[in-house]
Motif scaffolding. Structure first.
Motif, PDB file in Angstrom:
ATOM      1  N   LEU A   9      89.753  26.448 -13.942  1.00  0.00           N
ATOM      2  CA  LEU A   9      89.575  25.565 -15.227  1.00  0.00           C
ATOM      3  C   LEU A   9      88.389  25.773 -15.718  1.00  0.00           C
ATOM      4  O   LEU A   9      87.948  25.706 -16.990  1.00  0.00           O
ATOM      5  N   ILE A  10      87.270  25.615 -15.129  1.00  0.00           N
ATOM      6  CA  ILE A  10      86.013  25.748 -15.650  1.00  0.00           C
ATOM      7  C   ILE A  10      85.593  27.116 -16.341  1.00  0.00           C
ATOM      8  O   ILE A  10      85.102  27.191 -17.439  1.00  0.00           O
ATOM      9  N   ALA A  11      86.281  28.130 -15.703  1.00  0.00           N
ATOM     10  CA  ALA A  11      85.916  29.606 -16.510  1.00  0.00           C
ATOM     11  C   ALA A  11      86.846  29.642 -17.515  1.00  0.00           C
ATOM     12  O   ALA A  11      86.404  30.254 -18.455  1.00  0.00           O
ATOM     13  N   LEU A  12      88.197  29.044 -17.471  1.00  0.00           N
ATOM     14  CA  LEU A  12      88.988  29.254 -18.792  1.00  0.00           C
ATOM     15  C   LEU A  12      88.238  28.235 -19.675  1.00  0.00           C
ATOM     16  O   LEU A  12      88.345  28.759 -20.997  1.00  0.00           O
ATOM     17  N   PHE A  16      87.257  29.337 -23.761  1.00  0.00           N
ATOM     18  CA  PHE A  16      87.748  28.869 -24.787  1.00  0.00           C
ATOM     19  C   PHE A  16      86.307  28.445 -25.577  1.00  0.00           C
ATOM     20  O   PHE A  16      86.585  28.514 -26.921  1.00  0.00           O
ATOM     21  N   ALA A  17      85.454  27.932 -25.061  1.00  0.00           N
ATOM     22  CA  ALA A  17      84.457  27.147 -25.714  1.00  0.00           C
ATOM     23  C   ALA A  17      83.323  28.429 -26.093  1.00  0.00           C
ATOM     24  O   ALA A  17      82.590  28.006 -27.386  1.00  0.00           O
ATOM     25  N   PHE A  18      82.828  29.329 -25.538  1.00  0.00           N
ATOM     26  CA  PHE A  18      81.960  30.212 -25.721  1.00  0.00           C
ATOM     27  C   PHE A  18      82.327  31.371 -26.182  1.00  0.00           C
ATOM     28  O   PHE A  18      81.719  32.186 -26.892  1.00  0.00           O
ATOM     29  N   ALA A  19      83.262  32.281 -25.845  1.00  0.00           N
ATOM     30  CA  ALA A  19      83.667  33.615 -26.104  1.00  0.00           C
ATOM     31  C   ALA A  19      84.770  33.747 -27.170  1.00  0.00           C
ATOM     32  O   ALA A  19      84.822  34.702 -27.746  1.00  0.00           O
ATOM     33  N   VAL A  31      86.825  22.510 -28.726  1.00  0.00           N
ATOM     34  CA  VAL A  31      86.984  21.209 -28.071  1.00  0.00           C
ATOM     35  C   VAL A  31      87.657  21.418 -26.703  1.00  0.00           C
ATOM     36  O   VAL A  31      87.681  20.906 -25.616  1.00  0.00           O
ATOM     37  N   VAL A  32      89.030  22.133 -26.701  1.00  0.00           N
ATOM     38  CA  VAL A  32      90.042  22.702 -25.666  1.00  0.00           C
ATOM     39  C   VAL A  32      88.951  23.188 -24.481  1.00  0.00           C
ATOM     40  O   VAL A  32      89.199  22.860 -23.445  1.00  0.00           O
ATOM     41  N   GLY A  33      88.222  24.098 -24.864  1.00  0.00           N
ATOM     42  CA  GLY A  33      87.162  24.615 -23.676  1.00  0.00           C
ATOM     43  C   GLY A  33      86.527  23.348 -23.157  1.00  0.00           C
ATOM     44  O   GLY A  33      86.247  23.570 -21.802  1.00  0.00           O
ATOM     45  N   TRP A  34      85.875  22.725 -23.791  1.00  0.00           N
ATOM     46  CA  TRP A  34      84.873  21.564 -23.260  1.00  0.00           C
ATOM     47  C   TRP A  34      85.829  20.606 -22.307  1.00  0.00           C
ATOM     48  O   TRP A  34      85.482  20.139 -21.131  1.00  0.00           O
ATOM     49  N   VAL A  35      87.019  20.327 -22.867  1.00  0.00           N
ATOM     50  CA  VAL A  35      87.927  19.332 -21.933  1.00  0.00           C
ATOM     51  C   VAL A  35      88.152  20.061 -20.710  1.00  0.00           C
ATOM     52  O   VAL A  35      88.309  19.460 -19.640  1.00  0.00           O
ATOM     53  N   LEU A  36      88.439  21.640 -20.801  1.00  0.00           N
ATOM     54  CA  LEU A  36      88.897  22.184 -19.445  1.00  0.00           C
ATOM     55  C   LEU A  36      87.723  22.103 -18.580  1.00  0.00           C
ATOM     56  O   LEU A  36      87.942  22.205 -17.299  1.00  0.00           O
ATOM     57  N   MET A  37      86.829  22.467 -19.120  1.00  0.00           N
ATOM     58  CA  MET A  37      85.556  22.548 -18.317  1.00  0.00           C
ATOM     59  C   MET A  37      85.304  21.213 -17.867  1.00  0.00           C
ATOM     60  O   MET A  37      84.758  21.073 -16.404  1.00  0.00           O
TER      61      MET A  37
END
Length: 95
Positions: A9-12, A16-19, A31-37
């Protein structure tokens, strides 16, 4: 959640957040990336907390078994000898 799922989840979320630089209009992938992290981090910390509390060792009281001597001794002589025969099931002897 285990350690593997948390790291996934952190990697995904980082992907989403950075790549990813896509504009979906109704969904902000940053936002989805930060929530998953954050969800992965919470799962990782929870898993490590439960592993740490489970691995504590509780010392059990020590029980000592004192066996009587097989043959009593008087003046360095054996007074009586014991003979025991142990038959195990399935060794060919009738039950």
């Amino acid at each position: 959640m285990g350690i593997g799922a948390s790291i996934f989840l952190i990697a995904l979320g980082a992907i989403f957040a950075f790549a990813i630089d896509a504009d979906l209009g109704w969904l902000n992938l940053n936002v989805v990336g930060w929530v998953l992290m954050l969800a992965g981090l919470a799962g990782l910390l929870t898993t490590l907390y439960f592993w740490n509390s489970r691995r504590r060792v509780v010392a059990a009281p020590v029980q000592r078994v004192v066996a009587e001597p097989v043959a009593p001794v008087q003046d360095d002589r054996v007074v009586r000898e014991e003979y025991r025969e142990v038959r195990r099931p399935g060794s060919g002897y009738p039950a």
